[in-house]
Design a protein around this motif. Structure first.
Motif, PDB file in Angstrom:
ATOM      1  N   GLY A 240      30.805  28.496  34.542  1.00 54.59           N
ATOM      2  CA  GLY A 240      31.111  28.373  35.959  1.00 54.59           C
ATOM      3  C   GLY A 240      32.286  29.239  36.388  1.00 54.59           C
ATOM      4  N   ALA A 241      32.241  29.687  37.630  1.00 58.37           N
ATOM      5  CA  ALA A 241      33.317  30.493  38.210  1.00 58.37           C
ATOM      6  C   ALA A 241      33.669  29.933  39.568  1.00 58.37           C
ATOM      7  CB  ALA A 241      32.902  31.959  38.328  1.00 58.37           C
ATOM      8  N   ALA A 242      34.916  30.146  39.994  1.00 57.56           N
ATOM      9  CA  ALA A 242      35.383  29.601  41.270  1.00 57.56           C
ATOM     10  C   ALA A 242      36.314  30.600  41.940  1.00 57.56           C
ATOM     11  CB  ALA A 242      36.102  28.272  41.055  1.00 57.56           C
ATOM     12  N   PHE A 243      36.481  30.429  43.260  1.00 58.26           N
ATOM     13  CA  PHE A 243      37.396  31.247  44.041  1.00 58.26           C
ATOM     14  C   PHE A 243      38.812  30.720  43.872  1.00 58.26           C
ATOM     15  CE2 PHE A 243      33.267  31.682  45.931  1.00 58.26           C
ATOM     16  CZ  PHE A 243      33.195  33.003  46.350  1.00 58.26           C
ATOM     17  N   ARG A 244      39.771  31.644  43.702  1.00 59.62           N
ATOM     18  CA  ARG A 244      41.181  31.262  43.562  1.00 59.62           C
ATOM     19  C   ARG A 244      42.018  31.762  44.728  1.00 59.62           C
ATOM     20  NH1 ARG A 244      45.648  33.024  39.443  1.00 59.62           N
ATOM     21  NH2 ARG A 244      46.821  31.095  39.178  1.00 59.62           N
ATOM     22  N   GLY A 245      41.503  32.742  45.451  1.00 50.64           N
ATOM     23  CA  GLY A 245      42.196  33.344  46.582  1.00 50.64           C
ATOM     24  C   GLY A 245      41.432  34.597  46.972  1.00 50.64           C
TER      25      GLY A 245
ATOM     26  N   VAL B  11      38.519  32.564  39.055  1.00 48.99           N
ATOM     27  CA  VAL B  11      38.787  31.984  37.745  1.00 48.99           C
ATOM     28  C   VAL B  11      37.445  31.611  37.136  1.00 48.99           C
ATOM     29  CG1 VAL B  11      39.147  29.677  38.733  1.00 48.99           C
ATOM     30  CG2 VAL B  11      40.085  30.225  36.475  1.00 48.99           C
ATOM     31  N   VAL B  12      37.287  31.872  35.833  1.00 49.96           N
ATOM     32  CA  VAL B  12      36.001  31.710  35.156  1.00 49.96           C
ATOM     33  C   VAL B  12      36.198  30.898  33.879  1.00 49.96           C
ATOM     34  CG1 VAL B  12      33.997  32.891  34.188  1.00 49.96           C
ATOM     35  CG2 VAL B  12      35.326  33.994  36.012  1.00 49.96           C
ATOM     36  N   ALA B  13      35.338  29.910  33.655  1.00 51.35           N
ATOM     37  CA  ALA B  13      35.351  29.142  32.414  1.00 51.35           C
ATOM     38  C   ALA B  13      34.661  29.948  31.315  1.00 51.35           C
ATOM     39  CB  ALA B  13      34.643  27.806  32.616  1.00 51.35           C
TER      40      ALA B  13
END
Length: 288
Positions: A130-135, A140-142
């Motif tokens: 999974g990946a997510a937005f940080r800004g 950020v990526v697991a």
């Protein structure tokens, strides 16, 4: 921005349905600085990108397809034959996904408005999930097989990736929240590539900083998801996390006929640091 709710059809297709207006939701279907290889080129149709449903294909026509609410117009961004991802996060006009170690260990950043695609090389054999937005321009990526997360910054001329270890046994998804970082640990032996459950999955809270290339754990903030195994994805809305597990099945035979435990959805109050409830999916099924 429009929040999209995602669900998985079979093993390979993730569909997004517009459900509400909510800014900066983190969505499903996650130090040493490394210069990462990338490409930034428009792909797919040059027609105006429709607003509506976002579909991720991890098999066949790999990439994202955008379907207008009327169903009469579509546009596609081609990720290429190497892509094998199954998770999707959307924020504003940007969609992100990852390919596994078999697909080259890459982060895919697609501009839904222009059709441009950016591929960022992550650490080799790290097996991104999974990946997510940080800004803005930051993600950020697991990294499952590395027990780590990657912090990716694409704002400069060349993307930079910083890897921080100590993110659990098998980090499968990640969600920044304020100055914190929540990691979903599937608790599988990912480093041995067998992916056998080693116990109940858990959510681990870290500070947003790293020390000597490792995440800084906040003491006592490991939430065990009682009765839940193989949890691999989460959606965070405000202070609530919804964690999904595919369940437990025997894949030693095909077709799969032994389903030991169905999938589930677990609601977690991140502010109060407590599990609210877990709802099981129907018996005899697998996937969430």
């Amino acid at each position: 921005p429009v929040t999209l709710a995602f669900f998985t059809v079979g093993d390979f297709v993730t569909v997004g349905i517009p459900v509400t207006v909510r800014p900066r939701s983190v969505l499903l279907a996650a130090a040493t600085l490394l210069a990462a290889a990338c490409s930034d080129s428009p792909t797919g149709s040059n027609a105006r990108v429709p607003r509506g449903v976002v579909v991720l294909n991890g098999y066949g026509q790999q990439g994202v397809t955008l379907v207008a609410d009327t169903g009469s117009a579509t546009a596609r961004i081609d990720f290429g034959a190497q892509f094998d991802g199954g998770s999707l996060a959307v924020e504003g006009d940007t969609a992100i996904s990852t390919s596994s170690r078999g697909g080259g260990d890459q982060l895919y950043v697609a501009n839904l408005a222009s059709g441009a695609l950016l591929r960022v090389q992550l650490p080799r054999a790290s097996n991104p999930a999974g990946a997510a937005f940080r800004g803005p321009g930051q993600f950020v990526v697991a990294l499952r097989d590395s027990g780590a997360v990657a912090f990716v910054d694409t704002r400069g001329p060349s993307p930079l990736t910083a890897t921080a270890y100590g993110a659990g046994r098998c980090p499968s998804d990640v969600a920044p929240r304020n100055a914190e970082l929540w990691v979903l640990d599937a608790n599988q032996n990912c480093d041995q590539r067998a992916y056998v459950s080693q116990g109940e999955s858990r959510l681990i809270r870290f500070t947003g900083s790293t020390a000597a290339g490792r995440l800084v754990n906040i003491a006592g903030d490991t939430l065990v998801l009682t009765g839940v195994r193989n949890a691999t994805a989460m959606t965070v809305v405000g202070s609530t996390a919804y964690v999904t597990s595919g369940g437990v099945a025997d894949f030693s035979q095909f077709p799969v006929t032994v389903f030991s435990q169905p999938g589930s959805v677990t609601q977690v109050d991140l502010a109060a640091r407590r599990v609210v409830r877990t709802v099981s999916l129907p018996s005899g099924t697998y996937g969430a």
